[in-house]
Motif scaffolding. Structure first.
Motif, PDB file in Angstrom:
ATOM      1  N   PRO A 221     -25.705 -31.164  -0.129  1.00 50.18           N
ATOM      2  CA  PRO A 221     -26.223 -29.855  -0.541  1.00 50.18           C
ATOM      3  C   PRO A 221     -26.472 -28.877   0.597  1.00 50.18           C
ATOM      4  N   THR A 222     -26.623 -29.385   1.822  1.00 54.70           N
ATOM      5  CA  THR A 222     -26.953 -28.504   2.953  1.00 54.70           C
ATOM      6  C   THR A 222     -25.732 -28.080   3.763  1.00 54.70           C
ATOM      7  N   GLN A 223     -24.551 -28.303   3.249  1.00 58.72           N
ATOM      8  CA  GLN A 223     -23.345 -27.984   4.023  1.00 58.72           C
ATOM      9  C   GLN A 223     -23.287 -26.510   4.395  1.00 58.72           C
ATOM     10  N   GLU A 224     -23.615 -25.637   3.455  1.00 58.85           N
ATOM     11  CA  GLU A 224     -23.522 -24.198   3.693  1.00 58.85           C
ATOM     12  C   GLU A 224     -24.890 -23.637   4.047  1.00 58.85           C
ATOM     13  N   GLY A 225     -24.887 -22.600   4.896  1.00 53.77           N
ATOM     14  CA  GLY A 225     -26.131 -21.948   5.269  1.00 53.77           C
ATOM     15  C   GLY A 225     -26.083 -21.471   6.708  1.00 53.77           C
ATOM     16  N   PRO A 226     -27.188 -20.919   7.205  1.00 54.74           N
ATOM     17  CA  PRO A 226     -27.220 -20.401   8.576  1.00 54.74           C
ATOM     18  C   PRO A 226     -27.187 -21.522   9.607  1.00 54.74           C
ATOM     19  N   ARG A 227     -26.844 -21.162  10.829  1.00 57.22           N
ATOM     20  CA  ARG A 227     -26.912 -22.136  11.911  1.00 57.22           C
ATOM     21  C   ARG A 227     -28.351 -22.632  12.044  1.00 57.22           C
ATOM     22  N   THR A 228     -28.519 -23.939  12.235  1.00 58.50           N
ATOM     23  CA  THR A 228     -29.864 -24.487  12.398  1.00 58.50           C
ATOM     24  C   THR A 228     -30.247 -24.669  13.864  1.00 58.50           C
ATOM     25  N   THR A 229     -29.306 -24.475  14.761  1.00 62.77           N
ATOM     26  CA  THR A 229     -29.583 -24.375  16.188  1.00 62.77           C
ATOM     27  C   THR A 229     -28.611 -23.352  16.749  1.00 62.77           C
ATOM     28  N   TRP A 230     -28.710 -23.070  18.041  1.00 61.60           N
ATOM     29  CA  TRP A 230     -27.986 -21.916  18.569  1.00 61.60           C
ATOM     30  C   TRP A 230     -26.472 -22.012  18.438  1.00 61.60           C
ATOM     31  N   PHE A 231     -25.934 -23.240  18.353  1.00 59.05           N
ATOM     32  CA  PHE A 231     -24.474 -23.343  18.381  1.00 59.05           C
ATOM     33  C   PHE A 231     -23.847 -23.688  17.043  1.00 59.05           C
ATOM     34  N   ALA A 232     -24.603 -24.217  16.075  1.00 63.72           N
ATOM     35  CA  ALA A 232     -23.982 -24.616  14.809  1.00 63.72           C
ATOM     36  C   ALA A 232     -25.044 -25.006  13.783  1.00 63.72           C
ATOM     37  N   ASP A 255     -37.939 -19.362   9.771  1.00 61.38           N
ATOM     38  CA  ASP A 255     -38.985 -18.977  10.722  1.00 61.38           C
ATOM     39  C   ASP A 255     -39.780 -20.216  11.124  1.00 61.38           C
ATOM     40  N   VAL A 256     -39.511 -20.734  12.332  1.00 56.48           N
ATOM     41  CA  VAL A 256     -40.193 -21.955  12.782  1.00 56.48           C
ATOM     42  C   VAL A 256     -41.369 -21.660  13.703  1.00 56.48           C
ATOM     43  N   GLN A 257     -41.704 -20.402  13.898  1.00 57.25           N
ATOM     44  CA  GLN A 257     -42.911 -19.997  14.621  1.00 57.25           C
ATOM     45  C   GLN A 257     -43.004 -20.617  16.026  1.00 57.25           C
ATOM     46  N   GLY A 258     -41.848 -20.790  16.668  1.00 55.49           N
ATOM     47  CA  GLY A 258     -41.826 -21.333  18.018  1.00 55.49           C
ATOM     48  C   GLY A 258     -42.017 -22.825  18.096  1.00 55.49           C
ATOM     49  N   ALA A 259     -41.955 -23.521  16.946  1.00 56.92           N
ATOM     50  CA  ALA A 259     -42.190 -24.968  16.933  1.00 56.92           C
ATOM     51  C   ALA A 259     -40.988 -25.757  17.429  1.00 56.92           C
ATOM     52  N   SER A 260     -39.788 -25.174  17.362  1.00 55.53           N
ATOM     53  CA  SER A 260     -38.588 -25.939  17.685  1.00 55.53           C
ATOM     54  C   SER A 260     -37.410 -25.020  17.946  1.00 55.53           C
ATOM     55  N   ASP A 261     -36.359 -25.605  18.509  1.00 53.99           N
ATOM     56  CA  ASP A 261     -35.093 -24.898  18.648  1.00 53.99           C
ATOM     57  C   ASP A 261     -34.174 -25.198  17.467  1.00 53.99           C
ATOM     58  N   HIS A 262     -34.695 -25.891  16.457  1.00 55.69           N
ATOM     59  CA  HIS A 262     -33.951 -26.184  15.232  1.00 55.69           C
ATOM     60  C   HIS A 262     -34.639 -25.536  14.041  1.00 55.69           C
ATOM     61  N   LEU A 263     -33.856 -25.180  13.032  1.00 57.40           N
ATOM     62  CA  LEU A 263     -34.394 -24.753  11.749  1.00 57.40           C
ATOM     63  C   LEU A 263     -34.422 -25.954  10.805  1.00 57.40           C
ATOM     64  N   PRO A 264     -35.520 -26.150  10.079  1.00 57.18           N
ATOM     65  CA  PRO A 264     -35.569 -27.248   9.112  1.00 57.18           C
ATOM     66  C   PRO A 264     -34.712 -26.944   7.883  1.00 57.18           C
ATOM     67  N   VAL A 265     -34.270 -28.002   7.217  1.00 63.92           N
ATOM     68  CA  VAL A 265     -33.523 -27.865   5.969  1.00 63.92           C
ATOM     69  C   VAL A 265     -34.206 -28.693   4.888  1.00 63.92           C
ATOM     70  N   TRP A 266     -33.960 -28.341   3.629  1.00 64.93           N
ATOM     71  CA  TRP A 266     -34.523 -29.100   2.518  1.00 64.93           C
ATOM     72  C   TRP A 266     -33.532 -29.097   1.354  1.00 64.93           C
ATOM     73  N   ALA A 267     -33.715 -30.069   0.471  1.00 56.70           N
ATOM     74  CA  ALA A 267     -32.839 -30.178  -0.700  1.00 56.70           C
ATOM     75  C   ALA A 267     -33.541 -30.950  -1.803  1.00 56.70           C
ATOM     76  N   ARG A 268     -33.232 -30.598  -3.031  1.00 56.03           N
ATOM     77  CA  ARG A 268     -33.742 -31.303  -4.194  1.00 56.03           C
ATOM     78  C   ARG A 268     -32.612 -32.062  -4.861  1.00 56.03           C
ATOM     79  N   ALA A 269     -32.966 -33.183  -5.469  1.00 52.35           N
ATOM     80  CA  ALA A 269     -31.965 -33.971  -6.180  1.00 52.35           C
ATOM     81  C   ALA A 269     -32.633 -34.687  -7.343  1.00 52.35           C
TER      82      ALA A 269
END
Length: 272
Positions: A221-232, A255-269
């Motif tokens: 489910p998370t295949q599509e979406g914005p980059r979660t880090t600077w390169f991909a 918006d990770v508020q400076g907590a990380s260089d990654h964006l979190p992802v989530w999914a329901r199933a």
């Protein structure tokens, strides 16, 4: 040409920083541990919803340093605060315990390396009971620092259904060729092969390794979406034996508020 030079400069800097950060790393290859796990006095119950539904989130908290900021992100983002299973990477035991207790979740954590006196590894937090767990050693050592990759594995009792859960952090493209990283992913998939219900999530360090899981019947489910880090877009969640509900099945917290260089992802199933 200026753009290409900047890419090369950034790549060189990333290689240098990664190599320097791994020089003092010690691999922790004993599958028995060390192991850290626990539960708060009162485990927060899953939110009322249709019994087969489950929400999962994954968050690489950069070096496990900004725990308070990470907690703020998890508590305020709807996709994260409603997660019944939370997968964390680049964590140590103390940070994992702090987040788990603040959220009222059971947890298990296995470190992969000891670096500059701090352990780094993957964690699984759950509002459903954790029945058993283990550390899975992944093949191939990193080119820089010779560090080992592992996955933290647990069986979570989701309303009476055993679901096998994997929190993973695969090698970077800087440290492993594509073939080696595919072998790491396939090791996880082979380990999960006998389980009808599986969740694999974490930092795959790739926007395409999920294809290997999809070829084996996983939903991505998370295949599509914005980059979660600077390169991909490298952070993902994969389901086997579970299917998406009709709407609102996945998302990215931007918006990770400076907590990380990654964006979190989530999914329901939904369990079939």
């Amino acid at each position: 040409m200026k753009h290409l030079s900047r890419i090369r400069s950034l790549s060189g800097l990333a290689v240098g920083l990664f190599a320097a950060g791994c020089m003092t790393a010690q691999n922790m290859v004993d599958p028995e541990g060390p192991r850290y796990a626990g539960a708060p006095e009162v485990v927060a119950s899953p939110e009322p919803r249709h019994a087969p539904d489950i929400q999962v989130a994954s968050f690489n908290v950069q070096y496990g340093l900004e725990i308070d900021r990470a907690l703020d992100v998890i508590r305020t983002d709807p996709g994260l605060r409603n997660a019944e299973i939370l997968l964390l990477q680049e964590m140590d035991g103390a940070g994992t315990e702090e987040i788990a207790h603040a959220l009222g979740m059971e947890w298990v954590y296995y470190p992969a390396t000891l670096r500059d006196g701090r352990e780094f590894g993957n964690a699984i937090l759950s509002r459903w009971p954790i029945r058993d767990d283990e550390k899975l050693i992944l093949p191939h050592l990193a080119v820089y620092g010779r560090t080992q990759r592992t996955a933290t594995v647990a069986t979570v009792d989701v309303g009476g259904t055993p679901v096998r859960v994997y929190s993973v952090h695969l090698a970077t493209p800087v440290n492993q060729l594509r073939e080696a990283r595919e072998e790491q992913m396939n090791t996880v998939l082979e380990h999960a092969a006998d389980h009808p219900y599986v969740i694999i999530g974490g930092d795959l360090n790739s926007d395409s390794l999920g294809e290997l899981a999809r070829e084996q019947g996983y939903f991505w489910p998370t295949q599509e979406g914005p980059r979660t880090t600077w390169f991909a877009r490298v952070d993902h969640i994969l389901f086997k034996g579970l299917v998406p509900p009709w709407t609102g099945d996945s998302g990215t917290s931007t918006d990770v508020q400076g907590a990380s260089d990654h964006l979190p992802v989530w999914a329901r199933a939904r369990i079939r």
